[in-house]
Design an enzyme around this catalytic site. Structure first.
Site, mmCIF file in Angstrom:
data_model
loop_
_atom_site.group_PDB
_atom_site.id
_atom_site.type_symbol
_atom_site.label_atom_id
_atom_site.label_comp_id
_atom_site.label_asym_id
_atom_site.label_seq_id
_atom_site.Cartn_x
_atom_site.Cartn_y
_atom_site.Cartn_z
ATOM 1 N N SER A 244 0.899 -1.249 0.086
ATOM 2 C CA SER A 244 0.019 -0.012 0.112
ATOM 3 C C SER A 244 0.806 1.219 -0.207
ATOM 4 O O SER A 244 0.585 2.251 -0.845
ATOM 5 C CB SER A 244 -0.900 0.135 1.349
ATOM 6 N N HIS A 274 -1.863 -8.967 1.632
ATOM 7 C CA HIS A 274 -1.518 -7.616 2.277
ATOM 8 C C HIS A 274 -2.377 -7.414 3.416
ATOM 9 O O HIS A 274 -2.002 -7.253 4.704
ATOM 10 C CB HIS A 274 -1.306 -6.375 1.236
ATOM 11 N N HIS A 320 6.991 -12.298 9.450
ATOM 12 C CA HIS A 320 7.002 -11.171 8.695
ATOM 13 C C HIS A 320 8.099 -11.179 7.689
ATOM 14 O O HIS A 320 9.228 -11.746 7.621
ATOM 15 C CB HIS A 320 7.108 -9.925 9.860
ATOM 16 N N ARG A 329 3.715 -4.109 17.508
ATOM 17 C CA ARG A 329 2.389 -3.820 17.207
ATOM 18 C C ARG A 329 1.314 -5.135 17.759
ATOM 19 O O ARG A 329 0.281 -4.640 18.279
ATOM 20 C CB ARG A 329 2.108 -3.682 15.705
ATOM 21 N N ASP A 375 -1.070 -8.973 12.901
ATOM 22 C CA ASP A 375 -2.508 -9.382 12.642
ATOM 23 C C ASP A 375 -2.798 -10.618 13.570
ATOM 24 O O ASP A 375 -4.083 -11.192 13.657
ATOM 25 C CB ASP A 375 -2.515 -10.059 11.293
ATOM 26 N N ARG A 401 -3.997 3.402 7.639
ATOM 27 C CA ARG A 401 -2.928 3.482 6.583
ATOM 28 C C ARG A 401 -2.739 5.012 5.940
ATOM 29 O O ARG A 401 -1.698 5.372 5.714
ATOM 30 C CB ARG A 401 -2.991 2.256 5.664
ATOM 31 N N ARG A 421 10.393 5.009 -12.116
ATOM 32 C CA ARG A 421 10.647 4.524 -13.271
ATOM 33 C C ARG A 421 12.030 3.373 -13.203
ATOM 34 O O ARG A 421 12.786 3.730 -13.693
ATOM 35 C CB ARG A 421 10.763 5.371 -14.564
#
Length: 433
Positions: A244, A274, A320, A329, A375, A401, A421
């Site tokens: 994200s 994700h 992770h 977290r 999570d 987020r 790019r």
């Protein structure tokens, strides 16, 4: 930085940072950051250093640091909301944007500012009300954010030929508007899908961002509001390489406005790899409860975990891509549960797994990181307070987020980052090297 106006504080910081980076690049522009291997190119660019992202850095051992501050430090230093002592996400946003811990006055200025900007245009309300109930909440969120770009200050100013040096100001305005409106969009989606389309009510300018959000969702428990403050703070940012954050950075580099950039980020967050992990954790826990009927003895849990691994699946909520220790977290959510819901059976199960899973994963020997991540815990907390609609959880993740990726987007334009790019290669080309 005693001003309570975030834009004024930013305007004073930007020239110094521009000068610092200019000098640094003049002196070290040619310095190599490392080697790129063939495996990195095939392996999702893991470990490849190729992005500049200012708001947070992920340390493999320490976990996330927001502008240099760890989660425990943020919990201690950031202004608090209610009597429960969790930090206000407004304070974290101020920190991410400025690098400075805000005062109580600065945070309450942000709360009022967001309340003032929160109203949704009628066409977005109509659109949300017309979505079929089988359209996933994340698809609704992304579509509504895209449609909000009718309000984009940046797109308007760009069309009028605004100077490049002013880009950041318009991105700031659009980012502030978008963050203000997100809880209204998210609450509307929730009410339409799970509360028979009942009204989200009005924003109260005396309340903070999270409190208004839980009110609009229809939750009155003060502890749930505390949980929301914690949740929205800790899910806000996780370095620049995750899907994200990287998506918003990439799309923003094309000078797509913040609404389009953030909608793109949400389409990335909707991907199972994700943003769906906390949902998968709850599904796995429910199956485990069904299967390990022997009153949750350690031995039967061990067997169940081994069965999961031996059937070629992973234990959701563990491991992770970058972290090599227990995710801070996870730890702060565990502390919240120990304080507010120590007797909850699902929490007890999660706590029991924390003692068992890492050992099993170490025995198996395949995991680089056998420790729980964010999570493994969040779903259990949301369920305890009555938010059982798992399909919706990623929307909460998305609202949070926004704080990180939009703070970075303001800086990306302030620092004049160019269109992203990178160079790609074919397999034949790689073999020919």
């Amino acid at each position: 930085a005693s001003s309570t106006n975030l834009k004024d504080v930013l305007a004073a910081l930007i020239p110094k940072e521009q000068a610092r980076i200019k000098t640094f690049r003049q002196q070290h522009g040619g310095t190599a950051l490392g080697q790129i291997t063939v495996d990195m190119s095939y392996g999702g660019m893991r470990g490849m250093k190729g992005l500049v992202y200012e708001t947070s850095v992920l340390d493999p051992d320490e976990g996330i640091r927001f502008r240099g501050f760890s989660i425990p430090e943020c919990q201690k230093l950031l202004p608090k909301g209610g009597x429960g002592g969790e930090p206000l996400p407004e304070g974290l946003f101020w920190l991410l944007v400025t690098g400075q811990i805000p005062t109580g006055a600065q945070v309450s200025w942000l709360s009022k500012e967001w309340a003032k900007r929160a109203a949704l245009p009628s066409h977005v309300v109509t659109m949300l009300d017309n979505f079929p109930t089988n359209l996933h909440p994340m698809s609704q969120l992304s579509a509504a954010i895209t449609a909000l770009n009718s309000e984009s200050n940046f797109a308007r100013a760009y069309a009028e030929g605004i100077l490049r040096t002013k880009y950041w100001e318009m991105v700031y305005e659009s980012a502030m508007d978008l963050i203000a409106k997100l809880p209204c969009v998210a609450a509307k989606i929730y009410r339409n899908l799970y509360r028979a389309g009942s009204s989200i009510g009005a924003i109260d300018s005396k309340l903070d961002w999270s409190h208004n959000f839980t009110n609009m969702l229809g939750y009155t428990d003060a502890q749930f509001t505390e949980l929301m403050r914690l949740y929205l703070t800790i899910h806000s940012d996780h370095e620049g390489g995750n899907v994200s954050a990287h998506t918003s950075h990439l799309v923003g580099s094309a000078l797509s406005d913040p609404y389009l950039s953030f909608a793109a980020a949400m389409n990335g967050l909707a991907g199972p790899l994700h943003g769906l992990a906390n949902q998968e954790v709850l599904g796995w826990l429910a199956q485990l409860q069904k299967a390990x009927x022997x009153a949750g003895a350690d031995a039967s849990l061990r067997d169940y975990i081994w069965n999961t691994l031996n059937s070629g699946r992973v234990v959701p909520g563990y491991g992770h891509a970058v972290l090599r220790k227990t995710d801070p977290r996870y730890t702060c959510q565990r502390e919240f549960a120990l304080k507010h819901l120590p007797g909850d059976p699902m929490f007890k199960l999660v706590a029991q797994l924390y003692k068992i899973v890492p050992n099993v994963l170490l025995e198996q020997g395949a995991a680089a990181n056998p420790w729980p991540n964010v999570d493994a815990h969040s779903g259990v907390l949301l369920q305890y307070y009555g938010m059982t609609e798992m399909n919706y959880y990623t929307v909460l993740f998305g609202v949070s987020r926004a704080l990180g990726v939009l703070a970075q987007l303001i800086w990306s334009r302030a620092l004049g980052f160019p269109l992203e790019r990178p160079k790609s290669m074919s397999t034949d080309g790689l073999i020919a090297l």
